[in-house]
Design a protein around this motif. Structure first.
Motif, PDB file in Angstrom:
ATOM      1  N   ILE A  41       9.673  23.821 -22.043  1.00 23.94           N
ATOM      2  CA  ILE A  41       9.456  23.591 -23.477  1.00 23.94           C
ATOM      3  C   ILE A  41      10.633  22.834 -24.084  1.00 23.94           C
ATOM      4  N   THR A  42      11.841  23.278 -23.772  1.00 23.56           N
ATOM      5  CA  THR A  42      13.019  22.646 -24.371  1.00 23.56           C
ATOM      6  C   THR A  42      13.195  21.207 -23.901  1.00 23.56           C
ATOM      7  N   ARG A  43      12.736  20.898 -22.708  1.00 21.07           N
ATOM      8  CA  ARG A  43      12.851  19.522 -22.218  1.00 21.07           C
ATOM      9  C   ARG A  43      11.782  18.611 -22.815  1.00 21.07           C
ATOM     10  N   GLU A  44      10.675  19.186 -23.255  1.00 18.00           N
ATOM     11  CA  GLU A  44       9.592  18.384 -23.813  1.00 18.00           C
ATOM     12  C   GLU A  44       9.754  18.132 -25.311  1.00 18.00           C
ATOM     13  N   VAL A  45      10.441  19.030 -26.008  1.00 18.42           N
ATOM     14  CA  VAL A  45      10.570  18.921 -27.463  1.00 18.42           C
ATOM     15  C   VAL A  45      11.904  18.261 -27.804  1.00 18.42           C
ATOM     16  N   PRO A  46      11.893  17.144 -28.521  1.00 15.47           N
ATOM     17  CA  PRO A  46      13.151  16.493 -28.902  1.00 15.47           C
ATOM     18  C   PRO A  46      13.961  17.386 -29.839  1.00 15.47           C
ATOM     19  N   PRO A  47      15.269  17.258 -29.833  1.00 13.08           N
ATOM     20  CA  PRO A  47      16.112  18.064 -30.733  1.00 13.08           C
ATOM     21  C   PRO A  47      15.732  17.841 -32.195  1.00 13.08           C
ATOM     22  N   GLY A  48      15.641  18.927 -32.946  1.00 14.59           N
ATOM     23  CA  GLY A  48      15.324  18.838 -34.364  1.00 14.59           C
ATOM     24  C   GLY A  48      13.846  18.818 -34.682  1.00 14.59           C
ATOM     25  N   PHE A  49      12.988  18.829 -33.665  1.00 19.11           N
ATOM     26  CA  PHE A  49      11.544  18.786 -33.889  1.00 19.11           C
ATOM     27  C   PHE A  49      10.942  20.178 -33.718  1.00 19.11           C
ATOM     28  N   ASP A  50       9.819  20.396 -34.371  1.00 19.14           N
ATOM     29  CA  ASP A  50       9.048  21.621 -34.194  1.00 19.14           C
ATOM     30  C   ASP A  50       7.895  21.349 -33.237  1.00 19.14           C
ATOM     31  N   ALA A  51       7.448  22.393 -32.561  1.00 18.30           N
ATOM     32  CA  ALA A  51       6.347  22.236 -31.606  1.00 18.30           C
ATOM     33  C   ALA A  51       5.404  23.417 -31.732  1.00 18.30           C
ATOM     34  N   ARG A  52       4.147  23.187 -31.439  1.00 16.45           N
ATOM     35  CA  ARG A  52       3.143  24.246 -31.435  1.00 16.45           C
ATOM     36  C   ARG A  52       2.815  24.596 -29.991  1.00 16.45           C
ATOM     37  N   LEU A  53       2.976  25.870 -29.651  1.00 20.40           N
ATOM     38  CA  LEU A  53       2.696  26.329 -28.298  1.00 20.40           C
ATOM     39  C   LEU A  53       1.308  26.948 -28.253  1.00 20.40           C
ATOM     40  N   MET A  54       0.514  26.499 -27.310  1.00 25.36           N
ATOM     41  CA  MET A  54      -0.836  27.035 -27.150  1.00 25.36           C
ATOM     42  C   MET A  54      -0.945  27.705 -25.782  1.00 25.36           C
ATOM     43  N   GLY A  55      -1.475  28.917 -25.765  1.00 29.42           N
ATOM     44  CA  GLY A  55      -1.669  29.619 -24.506  1.00 29.42           C
ATOM     45  C   GLY A  55      -0.505  30.489 -24.090  1.00 29.42           C
ATOM     46  N   SER A  56       0.560  30.537 -24.891  1.00 24.49           N
ATOM     47  CA  SER A  56       1.723  31.337 -24.495  1.00 24.49           C
ATOM     48  C   SER A  56       1.432  32.831 -24.550  1.00 24.49           C
ATOM     49  N   GLN A  57       0.368  33.220 -25.256  1.00 21.23           N
ATOM     50  CA  GLN A  57       0.010  34.632 -25.336  1.00 21.23           C
ATOM     51  C   GLN A  57      -0.851  35.071 -24.162  1.00 21.23           C
ATOM     52  N   ASN A  58      -1.164  34.172 -23.259  1.00 21.74           N
ATOM     53  CA  ASN A  58      -2.039  34.485 -22.129  1.00 21.74           C
ATOM     54  C   ASN A  58      -1.253  35.236 -21.059  1.00 21.74           C
ATOM     55  N   ILE A  59      -1.380  36.556 -21.026  1.00 23.18           N
ATOM     56  CA  ILE A  59      -0.591  37.347 -20.090  1.00 23.18           C
ATOM     57  C   ILE A  59      -1.115  37.244 -18.664  1.00 23.18           C
ATOM     58  N   LYS A  60      -2.240  36.578 -18.459  1.00 22.14           N
ATOM     59  CA  LYS A  60      -2.740  36.376 -17.102  1.00 22.14           C
ATOM     60  C   LYS A  60      -2.204  35.088 -16.490  1.00 22.14           C
ATOM     61  N   GLY A  61      -1.477  34.326 -17.259  1.00 20.73           N
ATOM     62  CA  GLY A  61      -0.921  33.083 -16.743  1.00 20.73           C
ATOM     63  C   GLY A  61       0.584  33.087 -16.862  1.00 20.73           C
ATOM     64  N   THR A  62       1.132  31.969 -17.316  1.00 16.84           N
ATOM     65  CA  THR A  62       2.585  31.862 -17.436  1.00 16.84           C
ATOM     66  C   THR A  62       3.139  32.736 -18.550  1.00 16.84           C
ATOM     67  N   GLY A  63       2.278  33.237 -19.428  1.00 18.93           N
ATOM     68  CA  GLY A  63       2.759  34.018 -20.564  1.00 18.93           C
ATOM     69  C   GLY A  63       3.295  35.382 -20.196  1.00 18.93           C
ATOM     70  N   LEU A  64       2.985  35.892 -19.005  1.00 19.10           N
ATOM     71  CA  LEU A  64       3.403  37.246 -18.643  1.00 19.10           C
ATOM     72  C   LEU A  64       4.925  37.364 -18.600  1.00 19.10           C
ATOM     73  N   ASP A  65       5.562  36.590 -17.752  1.00 22.45           N
ATOM     74  CA  ASP A  65       7.023  36.667 -17.664  1.00 22.45           C
ATOM     75  C   ASP A  65       7.679  36.024 -18.878  1.00 22.45           C
ATOM     76  N   PHE A  66       6.978  35.109 -19.532  1.00 28.25           N
ATOM     77  CA  PHE A  66       7.488  34.491 -20.760  1.00 28.25           C
ATOM     78  C   PHE A  66       7.732  35.569 -21.816  1.00 28.25           C
ATOM     79  N   VAL A  67       6.812  36.522 -21.927  1.00 28.21           N
ATOM     80  CA  VAL A  67       6.975  37.630 -22.873  1.00 28.21           C
ATOM     81  C   VAL A  67       8.152  38.512 -22.465  1.00 28.21           C
TER      82      VAL A  67
END
Length: 255
Positions: A41-67
């Motif tokens: 995420i940090t590599r994709e978003v330029p400094p000073g910009f806001d980003a909308r994350l979609m799917g981060s709440q999905n605990i069956k995917g990458t969202g599990l350890d993210f939480v």
């Protein structure tokens, strides 16, 4: 003219579509750990910009350890605050840093900075904890190097992994039985106080993580690594010396 309007509309649609697609960054590796997700995420978003994350709440995917990364940040920051504000808790917190096994890269570096600051501060209040401080710094520095090295670029799933995922669908019922048995063993060990709640949570998290899929590729990779290490050890192992001649046997003539 109508032709010019149609051409302009087509150019606008193409430009708008290209701009829209540039705003979408897909993390293809569904097995990425929380540190990799945050790094992505940090590599994709330029400094000073806001980003909308979609799917981060999905605990069956990458969202599990993210939480779990955010939960770990909260736990470690609470411990740091206790160490800095309550002298009587310093030994407990430093011991916690020496044994905590669920650090994320962000909270790990915050803990390392706090312990280094305590060492630089010195004074009688920290002198009695000098050994714990040095041990915590060594462990946290080693973990920092390990987790930093693990931040590899994630890409699309390879052909071999896709084939293994297809095969996995036919044998997952057998692994389900094994997961159930492992979970029972963990709970029995927890009930018998052979392991603590923290260790039990980590073990059960690994078991739950296998339900997401991809366990066959992981197990195969581990087996290949062990096999390679075994073959390497066999190759480096010196050959056995020739058996000595039995007593009374005639000596071999020289020359």
């Amino acid at each position: 003219s109508r032709g010019a309007d149609a051409e302009a509309n087509q150019a606008f649609r193409a430009a708008f579509r290209e701009l829209f697609l540039e705003r979408i960054a897909v993390l293809w590796n569904a097995d990425a750990k929380g540190d990799k997700v945050i790094d992505f995420i940090t590599r994709e978003v330029p400094p000073g910009f806001d980003a909308r994350l979609m799917g981060s709440q999905n605990i069956k995917g990458t969202g599990l350890d993210f939480v779990y990364r955010w939960l770990s940040m909260d736990r470690v920051r609470t411990a740091i605050e206790r160490m800095q504000s309550n002298p009587s808790a310093r030994r407990e917190v430093l011991t916690f840093f020496l044994s905590y096994s669920d650090f994320g890269l962000i909270d790990l570096r915050e803990a390392l900075a706090a312990v280094r600051a305590a060492k630089e501060q010195g004074g009688a209040g920290w002198a009695e904890h000098a050994n714990l401080i040095d041990g915590a710094i060594r462990r946290l520095e080693a973990l920092d190097k390990e987790k930093t090295a693990a931040l590899v670029v994630t890409g699309k799933t390879g052909v071999g992994t896709k084939v293994l995922l297809r095969i996995e669908q036919f044998v997952d019922h057998m692994d389900s039985v094994r997961r159930t048995r492992w979970a029972k063993i963990v709970m029995d060990d927890l009930f018998a106080m052979r392991i603590g709640h923290g260790q039990a949570a980590l073990l059960l998290r690994e078991i739950v993580g296998r339900q997401k899929g991809g366990w066959l590729a992981k197990d195969l990779a581990k087996w290949v690594e062990k096999r390679r290490a075994w073959l390497e050890s066999r190759r480096k192992k010196p050959k056995k010396a020739e058996a000595a001649a039995p007593p009374g046997a005639p000596a071999t003539e020289q020359g």
